[in-house]
Design a protein around this motif. Structure first.
Motif, mmCIF file in Angstrom:
data_model
loop_
_atom_site.group_PDB
_atom_site.id
_atom_site.type_symbol
_atom_site.label_atom_id
_atom_site.label_comp_id
_atom_site.label_asym_id
_atom_site.label_seq_id
_atom_site.Cartn_x
_atom_site.Cartn_y
_atom_site.Cartn_z
ATOM 1 N N THR A 10 -86.161 -15.837 -6.891
ATOM 2 C CA THR A 10 -85.609 -15.036 -7.981
ATOM 3 C C THR A 10 -84.525 -14.054 -7.540
ATOM 4 O O THR A 10 -83.441 -14.021 -8.138
ATOM 5 N N GLU A 28 -79.947 -10.706 -15.289
ATOM 6 C CA GLU A 28 -81.407 -10.671 -15.159
ATOM 7 C C GLU A 28 -82.064 -11.415 -16.314
ATOM 8 O O GLU A 28 -83.032 -12.156 -16.128
ATOM 9 N N ASP A 29 -81.533 -11.231 -17.522
ATOM 10 C CA ASP A 29 -82.059 -11.964 -18.678
ATOM 11 C C ASP A 29 -81.884 -13.473 -18.491
ATOM 12 O O ASP A 29 -82.795 -14.261 -18.795
ATOM 13 N N GLN A 32 -84.423 -14.836 -16.014
ATOM 14 C CA GLN A 32 -85.752 -14.944 -16.617
ATOM 15 C C GLN A 32 -85.848 -16.180 -17.504
ATOM 16 O O GLN A 32 -86.868 -16.884 -17.509
ATOM 17 N N ARG A 117 -89.245 -5.902 -10.456
ATOM 18 C CA ARG A 117 -88.837 -6.927 -11.427
ATOM 19 C C ARG A 117 -87.782 -7.862 -10.826
ATOM 20 O O ARG A 117 -87.939 -9.090 -10.831
ATOM 21 N N THR A 123 -93.458 -9.865 -13.519
ATOM 22 C CA THR A 123 -93.167 -9.733 -14.940
ATOM 23 C C THR A 123 -93.327 -8.279 -15.365
ATOM 24 O O THR A 123 -93.979 -7.484 -14.691
#
Length: 381
Positions: A10, A28-29, A32, A117, A123
């Motif tokens: 990640t 970041e969105d 995810q 995060r 999460t």
């Protein structure tokens, strides 16, 4: 699905998107969303290059959102820059991501949350449970942090000291909820140590490993605190101690002493003693003197007073304690301990009871209350 594998990928995927020009919040969105897609697709169609797959999908998610965004015109040049699918470049941008998440414009709590995060891959729900706050509260904290660093670019060297302070804050949270933050901090610090050659990073990793080594003996089965001197040293994690000492020795050999190396040296002396009575308190005082030269911290002076009391006798410790501000956290508890060692049980009992009222946690309060009760019982006997 290998959750640990996903979490390890990640931060690098996120850093690649940011380096390509995506602002942090949008990147970041997108990452995810790519992780959600991976959970759906990978069990039946695992990719040959997981990192490359995540980068490609996250970049497309980002571009899709960019096209629909009101800032489309400003970002039009990004749309034509989508790289062809294929193996991801080996460049590791994780280090810059650490610096971004520990940006000085963020509060410590926000920096910790964003690090967990973005770098840790946890999460929002997991982080909220670890810090015992509502998920909505943690989501707002992370969202504000992402907005704060969205305009920050990877064009300046980051502050290693700030990153280390953030990781140490994570480590000191220990274990709460369903996330072991101490273990998570060690994992992240290992990752940082692999990305940067810095003796203080090694010093922090050594400190964490040494403190973590006696974690299992810090509390009794009923949850009560067990002081270091009373812990069962046979249950300490000798592998963690050996690794921590080896890492520390390599760092100290570079002759660039920092505060985390000095703290780790003190922890190593505690870990090296077969019994509490055999602890080399004289050398521990010397290391506290080194630590004070590096950071003139009141907390360090308080801990040094305890060490002086062990090395030179309780009255010497009380004399060192008298030079400090009485409102310091744990000042009263330290005074109680030193008075007990000096034989003044009545004063010690009174101070233990007073310290219990000031305790910052239930476990500490209960421990100090039991200490006061024990001395009061001895006085009546």
């Amino acid at each position: 699905m290998d959750e640990a594998r996903l979490r390890s990928l990640t931060p690098n995927v996120l850093a690649v998107l940011v380096r390509r020009g995506a602002d942090f919040a949008a990147a970041e969105d997108a990452v995810q969303e790519a992780l959600v897609e991976a959970v759906r697709v990978w069990p039946t169609a695992p990719p040959r290059d997981p990192k490359g797959w995540l980068i490609t999908v996250a970049w497309r998610k980002f571009l899709d959102e960019t096209r629909a965004d009101t800032a489309r015109r400003r970002r039009e040049d990004l749309v034509d820059q989508e790289p062809a699918p294929g193996p991801a470049a080996s460049r590791d941008d994780t280090l810059q991501l650490y610096f971004l998440c520990a940006h000085p414009s963020l509060t410590p709590s926000s920096a910790v949350a964003l690090t967990l995060r973005a770098v840790g891959g946890l999460t929002t729900r997991q982080i909220a449970r670890a810090y015992l706050v509502p998920e909505a509260t943690m989501a707002q904290r992370i969202s504000r942090a992402k907005r704060t660093v969205s305009g920050v670019r990877f064009d300046q060297p980051g502050d290693v000291a700030t990153v280390l302070r953030v990781l140490y804050l994570v480590f000191n949270e220990g274990y709460s909820g369903d996330i072991d933050l101490a273990a998570e901090a060690i994992r992240l610090t290992r990752q940082l140590a692999a990305a940067i050659d810095h003796p203080e990073v090694s010093g922090l990793l050594a400190l964490m490993l040494l403190h973590h080594a006696w974690r299992a003996t810090r509390t009794a089965p009923d949850g009560s605190l067990v002081p270091l001197a009373e812990q069962d040293r046979g249950r300490w994690d000798t592998a963690s101690i050996a690794e921590g000492v080896a890492i520390l020795q390599a760092a100290l050999a570079r002759d660039r002493l920092g505060e985390f190396q000095a703290q780790a040296a003190i922890a190593a002396l505690h870990a090296d003693a077969p019994t509490a009575e055999e602890t080399d308190w004289v050398q521990i005082v010397e290391w506290y003197d080194e630590l004070l030269r590096l950071t003139d911290s009141p907390v360090v002076r308080l801990n040094r007073a305890v060490a002086v009391g062990q090395a030179d006798g309780p009255r010497a410790g009380l004399a060192a304690l008298a030079e400090l501000d009485g409102t310091l956290p744990r000042h009263t508890a330290v005074a109680a301990y030193l008075h007990e060692r000096d034989g003044d049980l009545a004063t010690a009992a009174r101070l233990y009871a007073e310290a219990a009222h000031k305790a910052s946690s239930l476990a500490e309060r209960d421990h100090l209350t039991r200490q006061a009760a024990r001395l009061n019982a001895r006085g009546r006997g």
